[in-house]
Motif scaffolding. Structure first.
Motif, short mmCIF file in Angstrom:
data_model
loop_
_atom_site.label_atom_id
_atom_site.label_comp_id
_atom_site.label_asym_id
_atom_site.label_seq_id
_atom_site.Cartn_x
_atom_site.Cartn_y
_atom_site.Cartn_z
N TYR A 129 0.81 -1.22 0.00
CA TYR A 129 0.00 0.00 0.00
C TYR A 129 0.84 1.27 0.00
N ASN A 130 1.76 1.40 0.98
CA ASN A 130 2.50 2.66 1.14
C ASN A 130 3.23 3.07 -0.13
N GLU A 131 3.89 2.10 -0.78
CA GLU A 131 4.63 2.43 -1.99
C GLU A 131 3.70 2.93 -3.09
N VAL A 132 2.53 2.30 -3.20
CA VAL A 132 1.55 2.73 -4.21
C VAL A 132 1.07 4.13 -3.91
N TYR A 133 0.77 4.39 -2.64
CA TYR A 133 0.24 5.70 -2.25
C TYR A 133 1.26 6.81 -2.49
N PHE A 134 2.50 6.60 -2.08
CA PHE A 134 3.49 7.68 -2.15
C PHE A 134 4.12 7.82 -3.54
N LEU A 135 4.16 6.75 -4.33
CA LEU A 135 4.84 6.83 -5.61
C LEU A 135 3.91 7.16 -6.78
N THR A 136 2.79 6.45 -6.90
CA THR A 136 1.97 6.62 -8.11
C THR A 136 0.50 6.92 -7.85
N LYS A 137 0.01 6.57 -6.67
CA LYS A 137 -1.43 6.68 -6.39
C LYS A 137 -2.25 5.92 -7.44
N GLY A 138 -1.72 4.79 -7.85
CA GLY A 138 -2.44 3.92 -8.77
C GLY A 138 -2.30 4.26 -10.23
N ALA A 139 -1.52 5.28 -10.57
CA ALA A 139 -1.36 5.69 -11.97
C ALA A 139 -0.59 4.64 -12.76
N ALA A 140 -0.79 4.64 -14.07
CA ALA A 140 -0.04 3.79 -15.02
C ALA A 140 -0.13 2.31 -14.67
#
Length: 296
Positions: free
Chosen positions: A230-241
């Motif tokens: 979760y944390n990596e998704v939230y801080f890096l891309t927020k689900g983009a790409a």
């Protein structure tokens, strides 16, 4: 009776804590996944009724645009956690178990980056991937001179970048494996050396078979951590790409959505819980087959 009473009294605090903090929330998630529960009835979930029992799940499976992407990504991260992260951690632990000069210093240096929280690590990697001043784009430009894009916004590249932000940080896992390696009796190692087994042969035929129980445990932990990313998704891309995860869509449904879709979020949470159970069963089954082959 006294012995049984003592055992019950000893276990009671843990059982009560389990029921209050784990069992009750899981039951609540399960029940409310069959309820209409959003901003219109935020304090009183409404049971759909038997005729519309699966409405939340139907929405998640057939109408929510990111569920299958998130399930595919989370499953991939779970597999990578078991088949990539664990071998890396095992190799590092084997290297750190060697009795050579300066190895204690090396162990401490290796552990320091792993003491940083995953949220902070996400921020660190966000800076590394920044197209203006990060170090990744200049490296890419050594091979593609005109590259100016943000790799976190490129489908495919973003997934790889996301994976690299967590897969190689194995500090806790390495320590667990290292502790078990250090517990292997010296007599066993000495006997193996007398039989001509040393170095990699000793690691493969003696050490690894003796720590398979720990390897199974850390494999479960690594796979479930990957699935829960979760944390990596939230801080890096927020689900983009194409980088949605199951945990991130739970947040999006329950918090980000203007409708605060708690019922639908809990339907995804139930899928996540069931998937975690499947991961545990699969890894236990895989290791049990390995143990049986070894006995034969």
């Amino acid at each position: 009776m006294r012995r049984k009473s003592f055992i019950i009294a000893f276990l009671a605090p843990t059982l009560i804590a389990f029921c209050v903090f784990y069992l009750y929330p899981i039951i609540t998630v399960f029940v409310t996944s069959f309820c209409k529960w959003d901003y219109t009835n935020i304090t009183s979930p409404e049971f759909f009724g038997w005729s519309n029992l699966w409405d939340n799940y139907d929405y998640i499976f057939n109408k929510y645009p990111f569920f299958w992407e998130a399930l595919r990504n989370s499953t991939t991260w779970a597999i990578l956690g078991a088949v990539v992260q664990i071998p890396i951690a095992t190799l590092i632990a084997l290297a750190l178990s060697r009795k050579v000069k300066g190895i204690k210093f090396v162990r401490n240096v290796y552990i320091i980056p792993n003491m940083i929280s995953t949220a902070a690590m996400g921020i660190v990697f966000l800076q590394l991937y920044n197209p203006s001043y990060g170090i990744i784009n200049p490296i890419i430009r050594l091979f593609h001179k005109d590259f100016t894009d943000n790799i976190l916004l490129l489908k495919g590249s973003a997934f790889v970048a996301m994976t690299c932000a967590y897969i190689f940080f194995t500090g806790t896992t390495t320590l667990m494996i290292l502790g078990n390696i250090m517990a292997v009796p010296e007599e066993v190692r000495e006997a193996a050396m007398l039989d001509g087994a040393s170095g990699l042969r000793q690691d493969w035929h003696i050490t690894i078979p003796m720590i398979k129980g720990t390897l199974k445990t850390v494999s479960v932990l690594a796979a479930t951590s990957g699935f829960l990313l979760y944390n990596e998704v939230y801080f890096l891309t927020k689900g983009a790409a194409g980088t949605y995860s199951i945990s991130y869509i739970i947040r999006e449904l329950a918090i980000t959505s203007p409708r605060t879709q708690f019922g639908r979020a809990n339907a995804v949470a139930m899928i996540q819980i069931l998937a975690g159970m499947v991961i545990i069963l699969v890894i236990n089954f895989a290791y049990s087959i390995s143990f049986k082959k070894e006995k034969k």
